[in-house]
Scaffold this motif. Structure first.
Motif, PDB file in Angstrom:
ATOM      1  N   ARG A 106       0.383 -78.034  58.836  1.00 28.01           N
ATOM      2  CA  ARG A 106       0.806 -77.488  60.135  1.00 28.01           C
ATOM      3  C   ARG A 106      -0.302 -76.628  60.745  1.00 28.01           C
ATOM      4  O   ARG A 106      -0.519 -76.651  61.963  1.00 28.01           O
ATOM      5  CB  ARG A 106       2.079 -76.660  59.965  1.00 28.01           C
ATOM      6  N   SER A 107      -0.996 -75.857  59.910  1.00 30.06           N
ATOM      7  CA  SER A 107      -2.060 -74.986  60.416  1.00 30.06           C
ATOM      8  C   SER A 107      -3.214 -75.787  61.008  1.00 30.06           C
ATOM      9  O   SER A 107      -3.992 -75.254  61.797  1.00 30.06           O
ATOM     10  CB  SER A 107      -2.584 -74.078  59.298  1.00 30.06           C
ATOM     11  N   ARG A 108      -3.319 -77.070  60.636  1.00 33.21           N
ATOM     12  CA  ARG A 108      -4.372 -77.938  61.159  1.00 33.21           C
ATOM     13  C   ARG A 108      -3.866 -78.881  62.241  1.00 33.21           C
ATOM     14  O   ARG A 108      -4.559 -79.810  62.642  1.00 33.21           O
ATOM     15  CB  ARG A 108      -5.021 -78.743  60.029  1.00 33.21           C
ATOM     16  N   GLY A 109      -2.642 -78.662  62.708  1.00 33.84           N
ATOM     17  CA  GLY A 109      -2.114 -79.449  63.809  1.00 33.84           C
ATOM     18  C   GLY A 109      -1.412 -80.727  63.412  1.00 33.84           C
ATOM     19  O   GLY A 109      -1.129 -81.579  64.268  1.00 33.84           O
ATOM     20  N   GLU A 157       1.870 -82.797  61.706  1.00 37.65           N
ATOM     21  CA  GLU A 157       3.303 -82.679  61.448  1.00 37.65           C
ATOM     22  C   GLU A 157       3.599 -83.290  60.077  1.00 37.65           C
ATOM     23  O   GLU A 157       3.484 -84.498  59.899  1.00 37.65           O
ATOM     24  CB  GLU A 157       4.090 -83.401  62.539  1.00 37.65           C
ATOM     25  N   GLN A 192      -7.497 -84.326  60.674  1.00 28.13           N
ATOM     26  CA  GLN A 192      -8.072 -83.318  61.554  1.00 28.13           C
ATOM     27  C   GLN A 192      -8.963 -83.932  62.636  1.00 28.13           C
ATOM     28  O   GLN A 192      -8.971 -83.464  63.780  1.00 28.13           O
ATOM     29  CB  GLN A 192      -8.871 -82.306  60.728  1.00 28.13           C
ATOM     30  N   ARG A 232      -1.603 -87.511  68.196  1.00 33.37           N
ATOM     31  CA  ARG A 232      -0.518 -86.902  67.432  1.00 33.37           C
ATOM     32  C   ARG A 232      -0.555 -87.462  66.014  1.00 33.37           C
ATOM     33  O   ARG A 232      -0.590 -88.677  65.813  1.00 33.37           O
ATOM     34  CB  ARG A 232       0.829 -87.213  68.077  1.00 33.37           C
ATOM     35  N   ASP A 268     -13.991 -76.403  63.236  1.00 37.28           N
ATOM     36  CA  ASP A 268     -13.121 -77.397  63.867  1.00 37.28           C
ATOM     37  C   ASP A 268     -12.332 -78.200  62.847  1.00 37.28           C
ATOM     38  O   ASP A 268     -11.211 -78.631  63.114  1.00 37.28           O
ATOM     39  CB  ASP A 268     -13.945 -78.339  64.742  1.00 37.28           C
ATOM     40  N   VAL A 271      -6.574 -85.136  65.273  1.00 34.29           N
ATOM     41  CA  VAL A 271      -6.045 -84.026  66.077  1.00 34.29           C
ATOM     42  C   VAL A 271      -7.077 -83.588  67.107  1.00 34.29           C
ATOM     43  O   VAL A 271      -6.746 -83.314  68.276  1.00 34.29           O
ATOM     44  CB  VAL A 271      -5.631 -82.853  65.163  1.00 34.29           C
TER      45      VAL A 271
END
Length: 343
Positions: free
Chosen positions: A215-218, A220, A193, A201, A301, A196
């Motif tokens: 996925r909800s935290r950005g 993959e 996190q 990436r 965040d 991100v």
């Protein structure tokens, strides 16, 4: 009376004992903290098992991170710029022995706990949070400078880029891509996190049950196992800028198979010498880092998931849960007072 968790022989959770001890007065520069919550970490059970990488003199205590309330202050602590006082809510890490109801430790180990930071999260944040922060900051991850380490750019000013610093966004330059093993675990979830937030990436390995959360935290997600290398190549045919091992030797082998240069692989889960990679763990306690992590959690965040909480007297059960693996976030023990005062 203080209740402390001790063990006098190596083994499984059954070797842990609850021992009643007299309360200890804090000495100069120390505080006594009444425990509200404490996080369990893999290093705890590895020490309890007698892992060869640890020097343990028996009998001993156990536990590294906690949160609680200052109940006694030793001489000269009042001169500390953070001015810890009786009644202050704090969180932090100690060298050992966090799992006791009334802990005496150096005041410099503790940061103030924001009122909106829940006790279980505060109890499980300090060690994994700063470990993640320090590991991420150890690799140069700027746009257009994906391999600055190999070029010897390093840190010429000696001040280092913090984990919260945003990666550069020069026009037309792709963001660096990192690969994190155990990305839904304690350290991995925070590291992913933080990356991100910097515009990096992140591809993270985890069990399938944790993919939606990642996925909800950005992040993959990719699944553990023999198909991981092909899955990562499909997602990032241009390659991986840096990789962070929080799982063990099998992950490092996959990183190398993907072509990640050894100097761009960090581990805190296996012997780095076997692979010629770097071991990057947590540095000395940094109060500014702990403050920043707490603010990020309170602000939404980043999130530190709590897999399960256990009452203090059920510590053996908490270790059994931790040692099953494939957790999302942390296993935490909590006191009765924490349960009553949870915000």
């Amino acid at each position: 009376m203080n209740r402390a968790v001790r063990f006098g022989r190596f083994g499984g959770p059954e070797v842990l004992e609850l021992v009643d001890e007299p309360l200890t007065r804090p000495g100069p520069g120390e505080v006594r903290v009444a425990l509200r919550a404490a996080g369990l970490n893999p290093a705890d059970f590895k020490r309890r098992q007698g892992g060869p990488q640890y020097t343990v003199t028996l009998p001993t205590g156990i536990g590294r991170e906690l949160a609680g309330v200052v109940e006694s202050v030793g001489p000269s602590v009042g001169t500390d710029v953070r001015r810890l006082s009786i009644g202050d809510e704090v969180f932090g890490t100690v060298p050992d022995g966090a799992f006791q109801t009334h802990l005496v430790a150096d005041a410099g180990f503790f940061a103030h706990k924001p009122a909106r930071l829940p006790w279980p999260v505060a109890g499980g944040l300090a060690l994994v949070g700063q470990t993640a922060w320090d590991a991420l900051a150890s690799q140069p991850l700027e746009r257009g400078d994906a391999d600055a380490a190999a070029a010897g750019a390093g840190d010429p000013d000696g001040d280092g880029a913090g984990a919260g610093d945003i990666a550069g966004d020069a026009a037309g330059e792709a963001a660096p891509t990192i690969l994190v093993s155990a990305a839904a675990g304690g350290v991995g979830s925070i590291l992913s996190q933080l990356a991100v937030l910097r515009g990096i990436r992140v591809i993270g390995s985890a069990s399938r049950d944790n993919h939606d959360w990642l996925r909800s935290r950005g992040v993959e997600p990719v699944e553990y196992g023999p198909g991981l290398v092909d899955a990562v190549r499909a997602l990032a045919p241009e390659g991986i800028t840096a990789a962070f091992d929080l799982h063990g030797a099998s992950s490092v082998r996959q990183f190398l198979e993907l072509g990640v240069p050894p100097h761009r692989i960090n581990t805190n889960a296996t012997d780095p010498a076997e692979f010629g990679i770097r071991r990057v763990g947590r540095g000395p306690t940094s109060i500014p880092t702990l403050d920043a992590l707490a603010a990020l959690v309170v602000g939404g965040d980043i999130e530190l998931p709590i897999a399960e909480t256990f009452e203090f007297d059920r510590l053996a059960g908490a270790f059994c849960r931790l040692e099953t693996g494939h957790l999302r976030g942390k296993v935490v023990i909590v006191s009765e007072d924490a349960a009553r005062t949870e915000p």
